[in-house]
Motif scaffolding. Structure first.
Motif, PDB file in Angstrom:
ATOM      1  N   PRO A   1     -15.261  30.208 -44.016  1.00 58.22           N
ATOM      2  CA  PRO A   1     -16.107  31.368 -44.352  1.00 58.22           C
ATOM      3  C   PRO A   1     -16.322  32.328 -43.167  1.00 58.22           C
ATOM      4  CG  PRO A   1     -17.063  29.353 -45.233  1.00 58.22           C
ATOM      5  CD  PRO A   1     -15.885  28.938 -44.422  1.00 58.22           C
ATOM      6  N   ILE A   2     -16.480  31.790 -41.967  1.00 55.74           N
ATOM      7  CA  ILE A   2     -16.755  32.678 -40.821  1.00 55.74           C
ATOM      8  C   ILE A   2     -15.595  33.632 -40.591  1.00 55.74           C
ATOM      9  CG2 ILE A   2     -17.121  32.791 -38.324  1.00 55.74           C
ATOM     10  CD1 ILE A   2     -18.403  30.040 -38.531  1.00 55.74           C
ATOM     11  N   THR A   3     -14.379  33.102 -40.523  1.00 52.75           N
ATOM     12  CA  THR A   3     -13.262  33.988 -40.209  1.00 52.75           C
ATOM     13  C   THR A   3     -12.961  34.937 -41.369  1.00 52.75           C
ATOM     14  OG1 THR A   3     -11.826  32.116 -40.750  1.00 52.75           O
ATOM     15  CG2 THR A   3     -12.076  32.660 -38.441  1.00 52.75           C
ATOM     16  N   GLU A   4     -13.237  34.490 -42.575  1.00 54.47           N
ATOM     17  CA  GLU A   4     -13.033  35.385 -43.714  1.00 54.47           C
ATOM     18  C   GLU A   4     -13.969  36.592 -43.616  1.00 54.47           C
ATOM     19  OE1 GLU A   4     -13.131  32.983 -47.260  1.00 54.47           O
ATOM     20  OE2 GLU A   4     -11.935  34.514 -48.301  1.00 54.47           O
ATOM     21  N   LYS A   5     -15.259  36.307 -43.365  1.00 57.16           N
ATOM     22  CA  LYS A   5     -16.234  37.398 -43.224  1.00 57.16           C
ATOM     23  C   LYS A   5     -15.904  38.268 -42.020  1.00 57.16           C
ATOM     24  CE  LYS A   5     -20.418  36.003 -45.506  1.00 57.16           C
ATOM     25  NZ  LYS A   5     -21.488  35.080 -45.532  1.00 57.16           N
ATOM     26  N   LEU A   6     -15.523  37.603 -40.942  1.00 58.61           N
ATOM     27  CA  LEU A   6     -15.210  38.299 -39.698  1.00 58.61           C
ATOM     28  C   LEU A   6     -14.050  39.278 -39.888  1.00 58.61           C
ATOM     29  CD1 LEU A   6     -14.980  38.598 -36.568  1.00 58.61           C
ATOM     30  CD2 LEU A   6     -14.136  36.286 -36.489  1.00 58.61           C
ATOM     31  N   LEU A   7     -12.981  38.794 -40.515  1.00 57.37           N
ATOM     32  CA  LEU A   7     -11.797  39.647 -40.657  1.00 57.37           C
ATOM     33  C   LEU A   7     -11.992  40.726 -41.723  1.00 57.37           C
ATOM     34  CD1 LEU A   7      -8.870  37.125 -40.229  1.00 57.37           C
ATOM     35  CD2 LEU A   7      -9.620  38.891 -38.660  1.00 57.37           C
TER      36      LEU A   7
END
Ligand SMILES: [Zn+2]
Length: 436
Positions: free
Chosen positions: A237-243
Motif C-alpha cells: 500500500p505505501i508504494t502504491e500511494k507513493l507512486l
C-alpha cells in the motif's frame, strides 16, 4: 499563533551553533553538541540530561511535562553528521556561514536543521504555556550515521524509559518543491538491511596456468549473476500511494505510470536517473555488490576471493530469507557466507491520530502541497523504535529542491532561512494540535 519575529533570530543562533560543533562520525564526539543542547534547554527551564554511551558519544534527552492524560510524543533527531571532503566545499563546512538567504554547512539538511527546529518548537511550547496532555520528549542522538550502536540502540537498551513514547517524529521524510509543485513525503516505513560477505573458494596456482576454478573468475560470475537478477515488484500500500501521488504531481519520469508498474506485470526497470533509481528501490528488494577483495600478486591465482553485497529488503522479509535468495543466485558449492549486519524493515500504520494531524497541519500551512507516504531505502533511528512499539514518522517539514537534496552527504549542503522558519512553525503547530 507564533510569529516569525518571535523566534527567527534565536532559531538561527541555536542552529548555527549546532553546525559549528564538528560531530563528523567517525569519530562523532557528539557529547559537545549534546551539552550545548542541554544548556539551551535548561536556560529555558526545561530539564535535560546528557547520556554518554562511551566517552565522547553523547545523546541528549529533555522532557516538557504534560498532565499525563495521554502518552508522550518524542521529537527525535541525531547529532552526528557524515564526514566532509573539505577541499571540495566552497565554504568552511563547520562555519555555518549565512549567505544568499541560506545557512551553509554539514548537517544543515541532515539533520541538525530538524534538531534546531524541534528545540525551538519545545521552547515555544513552554513559553506559550501550552496545556499539554502529552509529555513532549526531545531526543538528539549520537551515532545514527553509523548504525546507532552508541546512540539510539544504547539508549533503548539502557534508558528506554527516558525516551519511551507512543509516537515519534523523526527524520527520514522528504519535502520537495519542484517547478512550483510541492509535496511532503512522510516516512512511515523503511527497508531492512542484510549485508552479506561471501568467501568464494577455488583453485589457486601459477598465473601462467589458467583454470576455470580461478576464484577471481568465479567472483566475476557471481557478481554478474547478482547484478543481473531483478527482484519482483512488490505491491504494497505505501508504494502504491507513493507512486500514484508522485505521478499526479508530475514527479515520475516521462511515460511512467503507476498503474502500469503494478498492473501489467511488466514491473519496472531503473533507467539510472535520480528518480528512476529511487522507484526501483521502492518497489523491490535490492542486492548490490559493493566490496571485492582478494589476490596478492599479479602472477598468482589466489585460493579465495571475498565479495560483499549490500541487500536492502522490504518490510516483512527477514534478512535470513534474503541470504537464501543470494545463495540460490550464486549457485556455487564452495562459498562461505557471513551476515555482517542484519536489521528487518519496519513500518508504522498510516491510520493513526498523528498521521491525520500531520496531514492537517500541512494543509493549513501549504494548502497546495500533497501529503504522501514514504518508504526509506536506507535506515534511520526509527527502525529501532518501531521494534519497541513506537509509531514513528519521518516528517521533515521543509520544502527543498532535488538539487538541494543532492547536497545531503555531499558538498555545499545548505538550507534556506525561510525553510528553517516555516519548518519550526509547522512543528509548533503539530505539537500544539497533537499534544494539547
Ligand atoms: Zn540523518
Amino acid at each position: 499563533m507564533i510569529r516569525r519575529e518571535d523566534f527567527e533570530a534565536e532559531l538561527l543562533e541555536v542552529f548555527r551553533g549546532l553546525i559549528r560543533i564538528d560531530t563528523s562520525n567517525p569519530p562523532g564526539n557528539e557529547v559537545a553538541a549534546a551539552r550545548y543542547v542541554k544548556g539551551i534547554l535548561e536556560r529555558e527551564g526545561i530539564p535535560a540530561r546528557v547520556f554518554e554511551s562511551t566517552p565522547g558519544r553523547g545523546s541528549v534527552v529533555a522532557r516538557l511535562k504534560g498532565d499525563g492524560s495521554r502518552a508522550p510524543l518524542l521529537l527525535l533527531s541525531h547529532l552526528d553528521v557524515v564526514p566532509v571532503e573539505v577541499e571540495r566545499w566552497s565554504v568552511d563546512p563547520f562555519s555555518a556561514v549565512l549567505k544568499d538567504g541560506y545557512v551553509w554547512g554539514r548537517g544543515t539538511l541532515d539533520i541538525k536543521n530538524m534538531g534546531a527546529m524541534e528545540i525551538l518548537a519545545l521552547i515555544l511550547a513552554k513559553r506559550k504555556g501550552l496545556k499539554l496532555k502529552r509529555d513532549i520528549i526531545l531526543a538528539a542522538t549520537a551515532d545514527e550515521e553509523a548504525g546507532g550502536t552508541y546512540g539510539i540502540r544504547w539508549l533503548i537498551d539502557n534508558h528506554f524509559e527516558e525516551i519511551k513514547a507512543e509516537y515519534a517524529i523523526n527524520e527520514g521524510g522528504l519535502g520537495i518543491v519542484e517547478s512550483g509543485r510541492k509535496a511532503i513525503f512522510c516516512q512511515c516505513a523503511e527497508k531492512g538491511i542484510c549485508w552479506i560477505k561471501m568467501t568464494i573458494k577455488g583453485e589457486g596456482g601459477h598465473g601462467s596456468l589458467p583454470s576455470p576454478g580461478n576464484p577471481v573468475i568465479l567472483a566475476g560470475q557471481v557478481i554478474s549473476r547478482i547484478a543481473e537478477h531483478t527482484f519482483p515488484v512488490a505491491k504494497i500500500p505505501i508504494t502504491e500511494k507513493l507512486l500514484t501521488g508522485a505521478e499526479k504531481l508530475g514527479l515520475l519520469p516521462e511515460g511512467t505510470k503507476a498503474a502500469d508498474i503494478f498492473g501489467s506485470g511488466k514491473g519496472y526497470r531503473s533507467n539510472g536517473s535520480r528518480i528512476g533509481k529511487r522507484i526501483n528501490a521502492w518497489l523491490r528488494h535490492t542486492a548490490t555488490p559493493t566490496l571485492v577483495s582478494g589476490g596478492t600478486k599479479v602472477n598468482v591465482i589466489p585460493m579465495e576471493v571475498q565479495v560483499s553485497v549490500d541487500c536492502r529488503i522490504l518490510p516483512g522479509t527477514e534478512p535470513e530469507e534474503m541470504l537464501e535468495v543470494v545463495k540460490g543466485l550464486v549457485g556455487l558449492p564452495d562459498v562461505e557466507y557471513e551476515i555482517l549486519q542484519r536489521k528487518p524493515g519496519s513500518e508504522s500504520s498510516m491510520d493513526t491520530e498523528l498521521w491525520g494531524v500531520l496531514e492537517d497541519c500541512l494543509k493549513e500551512v501549504e494548502p497546495k502541497a500533497a501529503f504522501l507516504p514514504y518508504l526509506s531505502t536506507g535506515g534511520t533511528d526509527s527502525g529501532f523504535l518501531r521494534e519497541k512499539g513506537v509509531v514513528c514518522y519521518g516528517f521533515d517539514p521543509t520544502l527543498v529542491s532535488w538539487e538541494d537534496w543532492d547536497t545531503v552527504h555531499g558538498i555545499d549542503e545548505k538550507i534556506s532561512v525561510g525553510n528553517m522558519v516555516n519548518g519550526t512553525m509547522m512543528l509548533f503547530k503539530v505539537v500544539q494540535k497533537f499534544c494539547t
